[in-house]
Scaffold this motif. Structure first.
Motif, PDB file in Angstrom:
ATOM      1  N   LEU A  18       0.783  -1.230  -0.039  1.00  0.00           N
ATOM      2  CA  LEU A  18       0.129  -0.075   0.064  1.00  0.00           C
ATOM      3  C   LEU A  18       0.952   1.190   0.009  1.00  0.00           C
ATOM      4  CD1 LEU A  18      -3.277   0.657   0.298  1.00  0.00           C
ATOM      5  CD2 LEU A  18      -2.851   1.075   2.517  1.00  0.00           C
ATOM      6  N   SER A  19       2.020   1.290   0.718  1.00  0.00           N
ATOM      7  CA  SER A  19       2.823   2.536   0.665  1.00  0.00           C
ATOM      8  C   SER A  19       3.655   2.490  -0.418  1.00  0.00           C
ATOM      9  CB  SER A  19       3.934   2.082   1.922  1.00  0.00           C
ATOM     10  OG  SER A  19       3.452   2.233   3.131  1.00  0.00           O
ATOM     11  N   ARG A  20       3.953   1.480  -1.050  1.00  0.00           N
ATOM     12  CA  ARG A  20       4.409   1.351  -2.264  1.00  0.00           C
ATOM     13  C   ARG A  20       3.362   2.059  -3.373  1.00  0.00           C
ATOM     14  NH1 ARG A  20       6.893  -3.344  -6.264  1.00  0.00           N
ATOM     15  NH2 ARG A  20       8.046  -2.197  -7.829  1.00  0.00           N
ATOM     16  N   VAL A  21       2.323   1.934  -3.553  1.00  0.00           N
ATOM     17  CA  VAL A  21       1.321   2.591  -4.403  1.00  0.00           C
ATOM     18  C   VAL A  21       1.119   3.943  -4.182  1.00  0.00           C
ATOM     19  CG1 VAL A  21      -0.891   2.086  -3.226  1.00  0.00           C
ATOM     20  CG2 VAL A  21      -0.488   1.796  -6.105  1.00  0.00           C
ATOM     21  N   VAL A  22       1.125   4.410  -3.084  1.00  0.00           N
ATOM     22  CA  VAL A  22       1.111   5.753  -2.897  1.00  0.00           C
ATOM     23  C   VAL A  22       2.378   6.456  -3.372  1.00  0.00           C
ATOM     24  CG1 VAL A  22       0.906   7.325  -0.807  1.00  0.00           C
ATOM     25  CG2 VAL A  22      -0.503   5.572  -0.934  1.00  0.00           C
ATOM     26  N   GLY A 101     -13.879  21.409   2.026  1.00  0.00           N
ATOM     27  CA  GLY A 101     -12.667  22.315   2.115  1.00  0.00           C
ATOM     28  C   GLY A 101     -11.525  21.350   2.097  1.00  0.00           C
ATOM     29  N   TRP A 102     -10.320  21.801   1.540  1.00  0.00           N
ATOM     30  CA  TRP A 102      -8.987  21.130   1.608  1.00  0.00           C
ATOM     31  C   TRP A 102      -8.653  20.891   3.053  1.00  0.00           C
ATOM     32  CZ3 TRP A 102      -6.620  19.294  -2.464  1.00  0.00           C
ATOM     33  CH2 TRP A 102      -6.819  19.748  -3.848  1.00  0.00           C
ATOM     34  N   GLY A 103      -8.077  19.678   3.272  1.00  0.00           N
ATOM     35  CA  GLY A 103      -7.524  19.192   4.425  1.00  0.00           C
ATOM     36  C   GLY A 103      -8.625  18.652   5.191  1.00  0.00           C
ATOM     37  N   LYS A 104      -9.765  18.358   4.978  1.00  0.00           N
ATOM     38  CA  LYS A 104     -10.849  17.769   5.662  1.00  0.00           C
ATOM     39  C   LYS A 104     -11.346  16.528   4.889  1.00  0.00           C
ATOM     40  CE  LYS A 104     -12.507  22.080   7.897  1.00  0.00           C
ATOM     41  NZ  LYS A 104     -11.234  22.889   7.508  1.00  0.00           N
ATOM     42  N   THR A 105     -12.053  15.731   5.716  1.00  0.00           N
ATOM     43  CA  THR A 105     -12.603  14.527   5.137  1.00  0.00           C
ATOM     44  C   THR A 105     -13.815  14.990   4.069  1.00  0.00           C
ATOM     45  OG1 THR A 105     -12.263  13.302   7.177  1.00  0.00           O
ATOM     46  CG2 THR A 105     -13.878  12.339   5.528  1.00  0.00           C
ATOM     47  N   PRO A 106     -13.718  14.660   2.793  1.00  0.00           N
ATOM     48  CA  PRO A 106     -14.684  14.930   2.040  1.00  0.00           C
ATOM     49  C   PRO A 106     -15.960  14.064   2.058  1.00  0.00           C
ATOM     50  CG  PRO A 106     -12.782  14.152   0.647  1.00  0.00           C
ATOM     51  CD  PRO A 106     -12.569  13.752   2.214  1.00  0.00           C
ATOM     52  N   LYS A 107     -16.897  14.908   1.663  1.00  0.00           N
ATOM     53  CA  LYS A 107     -18.635  14.036   1.545  1.00  0.00           C
ATOM     54  C   LYS A 107     -18.312  12.721   0.684  1.00  0.00           C
ATOM     55  CE  LYS A 107     -21.349  18.198   2.158  1.00  0.00           C
ATOM     56  NZ  LYS A 107     -22.327  18.970   1.728  1.00  0.00           N
ATOM     57  N   PRO A 108     -18.776  11.863   1.236  1.00  0.00           N
ATOM     58  CA  PRO A 108     -18.898  10.558   0.436  1.00  0.00           C
ATOM     59  C   PRO A 108     -19.451  10.728  -1.062  1.00  0.00           C
ATOM     60  CG  PRO A 108     -20.020  10.173   2.584  1.00  0.00           C
ATOM     61  CD  PRO A 108     -19.772  11.750   2.370  1.00  0.00           C
ATOM     62  N   ARG A 109     -20.374  11.571  -1.382  1.00  0.00           N
ATOM     63  CA  ARG A 109     -20.498  11.757  -2.705  1.00  0.00           C
ATOM     64  C   ARG A 109     -19.976  12.552  -3.507  1.00  0.00           C
ATOM     65  NH1 ARG A 109     -27.343  11.499  -2.415  1.00  0.00           N
ATOM     66  NH2 ARG A 109     -27.568   9.232  -1.209  1.00  0.00           N
ATOM     67  N   ASP A 118      -7.760  14.594  -1.346  1.00  0.00           N
ATOM     68  CA  ASP A 118      -7.844  14.261   0.097  1.00  0.00           C
ATOM     69  C   ASP A 118      -8.224  12.943   0.580  1.00  0.00           C
ATOM     70  OD1 ASP A 118      -6.852  16.682   1.745  1.00  0.00           O
ATOM     71  OD2 ASP A 118      -8.764  17.753   1.126  1.00  0.00           O
ATOM     72  N   ARG A 119      -8.779  12.399  -0.143  1.00  0.00           N
ATOM     73  CA  ARG A 119      -9.025  10.820   0.360  1.00  0.00           C
ATOM     74  C   ARG A 119      -7.611  10.138   0.385  1.00  0.00           C
ATOM     75  NH1 ARG A 119     -13.824  11.680  -2.863  1.00  0.00           N
ATOM     76  NH2 ARG A 119     -15.581  11.579  -1.533  1.00  0.00           N
ATOM     77  N   VAL A 120      -6.830  10.381  -0.799  1.00  0.00           N
ATOM     78  CA  VAL A 120      -5.521   9.660  -0.827  1.00  0.00           C
ATOM     79  C   VAL A 120      -4.511  10.121   0.281  1.00  0.00           C
ATOM     80  CG1 VAL A 120      -3.410   9.741  -2.187  1.00  0.00           C
ATOM     81  CG2 VAL A 120      -5.491   9.647  -3.407  1.00  0.00           C
ATOM     82  N   ARG A 121      -4.702  11.514   0.642  1.00  0.00           N
ATOM     83  CA  ARG A 121      -3.930  11.810   1.708  1.00  0.00           C
ATOM     84  C   ARG A 121      -4.485  11.175   3.129  1.00  0.00           C
ATOM     85  NH1 ARG A 121      -5.357  14.836   5.848  1.00  0.00           N
ATOM     86  NH2 ARG A 121      -7.232  15.533   4.842  1.00  0.00           N
ATOM     87  N   GLU A 122      -5.790  11.075   3.242  1.00  0.00           N
ATOM     88  CA  GLU A 122      -6.239  10.356   4.670  1.00  0.00           C
ATOM     89  C   GLU A 122      -5.940   8.651   4.625  1.00  0.00           C
ATOM     90  OE1 GLU A 122     -10.362  11.217   4.861  1.00  0.00           O
ATOM     91  OE2 GLU A 122      -9.962  12.954   5.935  1.00  0.00           O
ATOM     92  N   ILE A 123      -5.816   8.069   3.402  1.00  0.00           N
ATOM     93  CA  ILE A 123      -5.581   6.672   3.613  1.00  0.00           C
ATOM     94  C   ILE A 123      -4.185   6.651   3.629  1.00  0.00           C
ATOM     95  CG2 ILE A 123      -5.184   4.961   1.729  1.00  0.00           C
ATOM     96  CD1 ILE A 123      -7.869   5.598   0.451  1.00  0.00           C
ATOM     97  N   ARG A 124      -3.295   7.466   3.055  1.00  0.00           N
ATOM     98  CA  ARG A 124      -1.827   7.236   3.397  1.00  0.00           C
ATOM     99  C   ARG A 124      -1.643   7.614   4.901  1.00  0.00           C
ATOM    100  NH1 ARG A 124       1.710   8.397   5.550  1.00  0.00           N
ATOM    101  NH2 ARG A 124       3.818   9.098   5.045  1.00  0.00           N
TER     102      ARG A 124
END
Length: 248
Positions: A18-22, A101-109, A118-124
């Protein structure tokens, strides 16, 4: 016995993969996103234009790298890691922020480009790194991998890119030896400090900006009240009967 304690397992391989793909795929994808919005020829001039904003966010090494003492920046996007690319995409690319807004968890939709970044940032941040204790079971790994694959597909469709879906499909089953695993986990750990520092700094700046905006709003409301009071007083003064004295 000590060697067995630190031997590779399916769970540590999952975390390293997972780290490698990021590090490999998403870093290249973020470079291409930045390049689509700011060409490498334009970039040194954008840096100068956004100097004050960026210098409040960048760490010491990043500032010294992007802002040489006696010259313009002459490097290339290939030298940027994921954390620096995120800073630049967020602050100078012109990509609109998602609904939260940037840096926050996005709405699912919300499937906008910024939301997926930002989803990539959170997963990472939540699931990669921690080289001394990295572990990810098969269920979590496959769920996160599918999410990352879906994010790549959406970004590719939005920006008319190609190749990154093929890359993540290839890496899903690519062989990883213990040295590779340790390397990717160490790299992602080093980047974690930078991303955390950036998020903290930007949160502070956003709070200060919000405070200033609220103060400006309060002052504006105060001025409006004073204007209304002044207007009311003037109207009342005009309504008072005028006393006329006739001289005989």
């Amino acid at each position: 016995m000590a060697q067995c304690k630190y031997a590779s397992t399916k769970q540590t391989t999952n975390a390293a993969r997972l780290s490698r793909v990021v590090i490999d795929v998403f870093t290249d994808l973020f470079r291409e996103i930045l390049k689509l919005h700011i060409t490498e020829i334009q970039f040194p001039f954008v840096l100068q234009e956004k100097r004050d904003k960026l210098c409040a966010i960048l760490n010491k090494n990043q500032k010294e790298y992007l802002y040489p003492v006696k010259d313009l920046f002459t490097g290339t996007y290939k030298e940027f890691d994921l954390s620096l690319l995120y800073i630049l995409i967020r602050n100078v690319s012109g990509i609109p922020s998602h609904q939260h807004g940037w840096g926050k968890t996005p709405k699912p939709r919300d499937r906008s480009v910024s939301a997926n970044i930002d989803r990539v940032r959170e997963i990472r941040n939540k699931n990669c790194g921690h080289s001394g204790s990295a572990s990810l079971d098969d269920g979590d790994f496959h769920r996160l991998w599918q999410e990352l694959r879906f994010i790549i597909g959406e970004i590719e469709a939005a920006l008319k890119l190609t190749t990154y879906t093929d890359a993540i499909n290839f890496l899903e089953n690519e062989t990883m030896d213990p040295e590779q695993q340790e390397m990717y986990l160490s790299i992602i750990d080093d980047q974690q400090v930078t991303i955390s520092d950036v998020k903290g700094t930007q949160d502070i700046l956003m709070k200060e900006q919000k405070r200033q905006n609220q103060e400006i709003e309060k002052q504006g409301e105060k001025l409006c009240r004073l204007e209304r009071q002044s207007k009311k007083a003037n109207n009342e003064q005009r309504k008072k009967p005028t006393c006329v004295v006739f001289l005989i």
